[in-house]
Design a protein around this motif. Sequence first.
Motif, mmCIF file in Angstrom:
data_model
loop_
_atom_site.group_PDB
_atom_site.id
_atom_site.type_symbol
_atom_site.label_atom_id
_atom_site.label_comp_id
_atom_site.label_asym_id
_atom_site.label_seq_id
_atom_site.Cartn_x
_atom_site.Cartn_y
_atom_site.Cartn_z
ATOM 1 N N PHE A 18 0.855 -1.292 0.075
ATOM 2 C CA PHE A 18 0.003 -0.024 0.092
ATOM 3 C C PHE A 18 0.726 1.097 0.082
ATOM 4 O O PHE A 18 1.801 1.346 0.809
ATOM 5 C CB PHE A 18 -0.940 0.138 1.239
ATOM 6 N N ASP A 19 0.808 1.971 -1.035
ATOM 7 C CA ASP A 19 1.500 3.244 -1.054
ATOM 8 C C ASP A 19 0.930 4.394 -0.242
ATOM 9 O O ASP A 19 -0.160 4.322 0.065
ATOM 10 C CB ASP A 19 1.518 3.873 -2.675
ATOM 11 N N PHE A 20 1.869 5.186 0.401
ATOM 12 C CA PHE A 20 1.450 6.349 1.197
ATOM 13 C C PHE A 20 0.861 7.268 0.336
ATOM 14 O O PHE A 20 1.250 7.577 -0.661
ATOM 15 C CB PHE A 20 2.560 6.783 2.205
ATOM 16 N N SER A 21 -0.298 7.880 0.875
ATOM 17 C CA SER A 21 -1.151 8.819 0.060
ATOM 18 C C SER A 21 -0.242 10.203 -0.110
ATOM 19 O O SER A 21 -0.421 10.812 -1.252
ATOM 20 C CB SER A 21 -2.333 9.400 0.841
ATOM 21 N N GLU A 22 0.839 10.502 0.667
ATOM 22 C CA GLU A 22 1.697 11.545 0.392
ATOM 23 C C GLU A 22 2.809 11.314 -0.824
ATOM 24 O O GLU A 22 3.435 12.055 -1.624
ATOM 25 C CB GLU A 22 2.548 11.930 1.597
ATOM 26 N N GLY A 23 2.416 10.040 -1.502
ATOM 27 C CA GLY A 23 3.490 9.499 -2.477
ATOM 28 C C GLY A 23 5.134 9.074 -2.189
ATOM 29 O O GLY A 23 5.678 8.830 -3.189
ATOM 30 N N HIS A 24 5.261 9.184 -0.805
ATOM 31 C CA HIS A 24 6.633 8.917 -0.535
ATOM 32 C C HIS A 24 6.513 7.430 0.360
ATOM 33 O O HIS A 24 6.063 7.419 1.431
ATOM 34 C CB HIS A 24 7.272 9.982 0.434
ATOM 35 N N GLY A 25 6.951 6.557 -0.447
ATOM 36 C CA GLY A 25 7.004 5.242 0.235
ATOM 37 C C GLY A 25 5.874 4.293 0.365
ATOM 38 O O GLY A 25 4.910 4.751 -0.215
ATOM 39 N N TYR A 26 5.892 3.175 0.990
ATOM 40 C CA TYR A 26 4.792 2.219 1.096
ATOM 41 C C TYR A 26 5.031 1.399 2.053
ATOM 42 O O TYR A 26 5.971 1.279 2.681
ATOM 43 C CB TYR A 26 4.639 1.558 -0.276
ATOM 44 N N LYS A 27 3.881 0.759 2.507
ATOM 45 C CA LYS A 27 4.088 -0.462 3.526
ATOM 46 C C LYS A 27 3.453 -1.494 3.365
ATOM 47 O O LYS A 27 2.544 -1.675 2.277
ATOM 48 C CB LYS A 27 3.928 -0.103 5.102
ATOM 49 N N TYR A 28 3.563 -2.868 3.858
ATOM 50 C CA TYR A 28 2.830 -4.078 3.468
ATOM 51 C C TYR A 28 2.024 -4.331 4.721
ATOM 52 O O TYR A 28 2.378 -4.126 5.657
ATOM 53 C CB TYR A 28 3.822 -5.476 3.417
ATOM 54 N N ARG A 29 0.607 -4.537 4.025
ATOM 55 C CA ARG A 29 -0.415 -4.908 5.145
ATOM 56 C C ARG A 29 -1.127 -6.163 4.609
ATOM 57 O O ARG A 29 -1.142 -6.399 3.482
ATOM 58 C CB ARG A 29 -1.479 -4.058 5.150
ATOM 59 N N PRO A 30 -1.497 -6.973 5.612
ATOM 60 C CA PRO A 30 -2.171 -8.175 5.151
ATOM 61 C C PRO A 30 -3.658 -7.878 4.686
ATOM 62 O O PRO A 30 -4.256 -7.043 4.917
ATOM 63 C CB PRO A 30 -2.415 -8.987 6.693
ATOM 64 N N VAL A 31 -4.022 -8.433 3.653
ATOM 65 C CA VAL A 31 -5.202 -8.390 2.950
ATOM 66 C C VAL A 31 -5.684 -9.839 2.851
ATOM 67 O O VAL A 31 -5.002 -10.919 2.623
ATOM 68 C CB VAL A 31 -5.197 -7.922 1.638
ATOM 69 N N ILE A 32 -7.137 -10.119 2.366
ATOM 70 C CA ILE A 32 -7.860 -11.068 2.096
ATOM 71 C C ILE A 32 -8.177 -11.113 0.639
ATOM 72 O O ILE A 32 -8.563 -9.856 0.250
ATOM 73 C CB ILE A 32 -8.922 -11.654 2.923
ATOM 74 N N VAL A 33 -7.654 -12.006 -0.227
ATOM 75 C CA VAL A 33 -8.229 -11.978 -1.622
ATOM 76 C C VAL A 33 -9.490 -12.419 -1.886
ATOM 77 O O VAL A 33 -10.026 -13.241 -1.291
ATOM 78 C CB VAL A 33 -7.116 -12.603 -2.541
ATOM 79 N N LEU A 34 -10.295 -11.390 -2.478
ATOM 80 C CA LEU A 34 -11.978 -11.520 -2.689
ATOM 81 C C LEU A 34 -11.984 -12.099 -4.015
ATOM 82 O O LEU A 34 -12.998 -12.992 -4.304
ATOM 83 C CB LEU A 34 -12.582 -10.429 -2.465
ATOM 84 N N ALA A 35 -11.358 -11.611 -5.041
ATOM 85 C CA ALA A 35 -11.517 -11.992 -6.468
ATOM 86 C C ALA A 35 -10.109 -11.505 -7.263
ATOM 87 O O ALA A 35 -9.524 -10.621 -6.779
ATOM 88 C CB ALA A 35 -12.631 -11.130 -7.308
ATOM 89 N N THR A 36 -9.611 -12.180 -8.299
ATOM 90 C CA THR A 36 -8.562 -11.869 -9.201
ATOM 91 C C THR A 36 -9.145 -11.719 -10.735
ATOM 92 O O THR A 36 -9.926 -12.498 -11.237
ATOM 93 C CB THR A 36 -7.564 -12.869 -9.061
ATOM 94 N N ARG A 37 -8.307 -10.883 -11.156
ATOM 95 C CA ARG A 37 -8.502 -10.711 -12.781
ATOM 96 C C ARG A 37 -7.152 -10.673 -13.220
ATOM 97 O O ARG A 37 -6.106 -10.072 -12.615
ATOM 98 C CB ARG A 37 -9.314 -9.308 -12.824
ATOM 99 N N PRO A 38 -6.785 -10.430 -14.336
ATOM 100 C CA PRO A 38 -5.603 -10.432 -15.076
ATOM 101 C C PRO A 38 -5.120 -8.799 -14.746
ATOM 102 O O PRO A 38 -3.637 -8.480 -14.571
ATOM 103 C CB PRO A 38 -5.768 -10.291 -16.521
ATOM 104 N N ASP A 39 -5.885 -7.816 -14.570
ATOM 105 C CA ASP A 39 -5.299 -6.524 -14.249
ATOM 106 C C ASP A 39 -5.252 -6.298 -12.776
ATOM 107 O O ASP A 39 -5.036 -5.034 -12.302
ATOM 108 C CB ASP A 39 -6.187 -5.501 -15.077
ATOM 109 N N GLY A 40 -5.523 -7.355 -11.819
ATOM 110 C CA GLY A 40 -5.274 -6.627 -10.360
ATOM 111 C C GLY A 40 -6.300 -7.742 -9.655
ATOM 112 O O GLY A 40 -6.820 -8.709 -10.123
ATOM 113 N N SER A 41 -6.130 -7.379 -8.330
ATOM 114 C CA SER A 41 -7.164 -8.206 -7.404
ATOM 115 C C SER A 41 -7.904 -7.635 -6.645
ATOM 116 O O SER A 41 -7.627 -6.260 -6.321
ATOM 117 C CB SER A 41 -6.147 -9.132 -6.285
#
Length: 114
Positions: A18-41
Amino acid sequence: MVMSDRVPQPWEAWHARFDFSEGHGYKYRPVIVLATRPDGSLVTMVTSATNRLSLDHDCPIREWEAAGLDKPSIARLDRIAEIPPGYLGTAGLIGHLAQADIVAIKAILSEIVR
């Protein structure tokens, strides 16, 4: 984090970027995948802040250890996002939800999309 060649599947827990809204950096957070498509999840945020603010569509993950999570967690079904494919693949698979947790999440999702 270790690169994963595995394609995300619904009902799996992953670390997502997940990118920070300020545009500087990111962090990893746990998520549950609900659906997948070729262009993302389509994913829902997972938080271990079970003692804090409770939202209307929060769903406790009862079998959090079986899902590979570090601590008791909730799926925030009010927090659903579509993320690009690389935002999961670079971070790695955590685990898979137990059937009882899948049923509980599906029940709440069916209320939301009525």
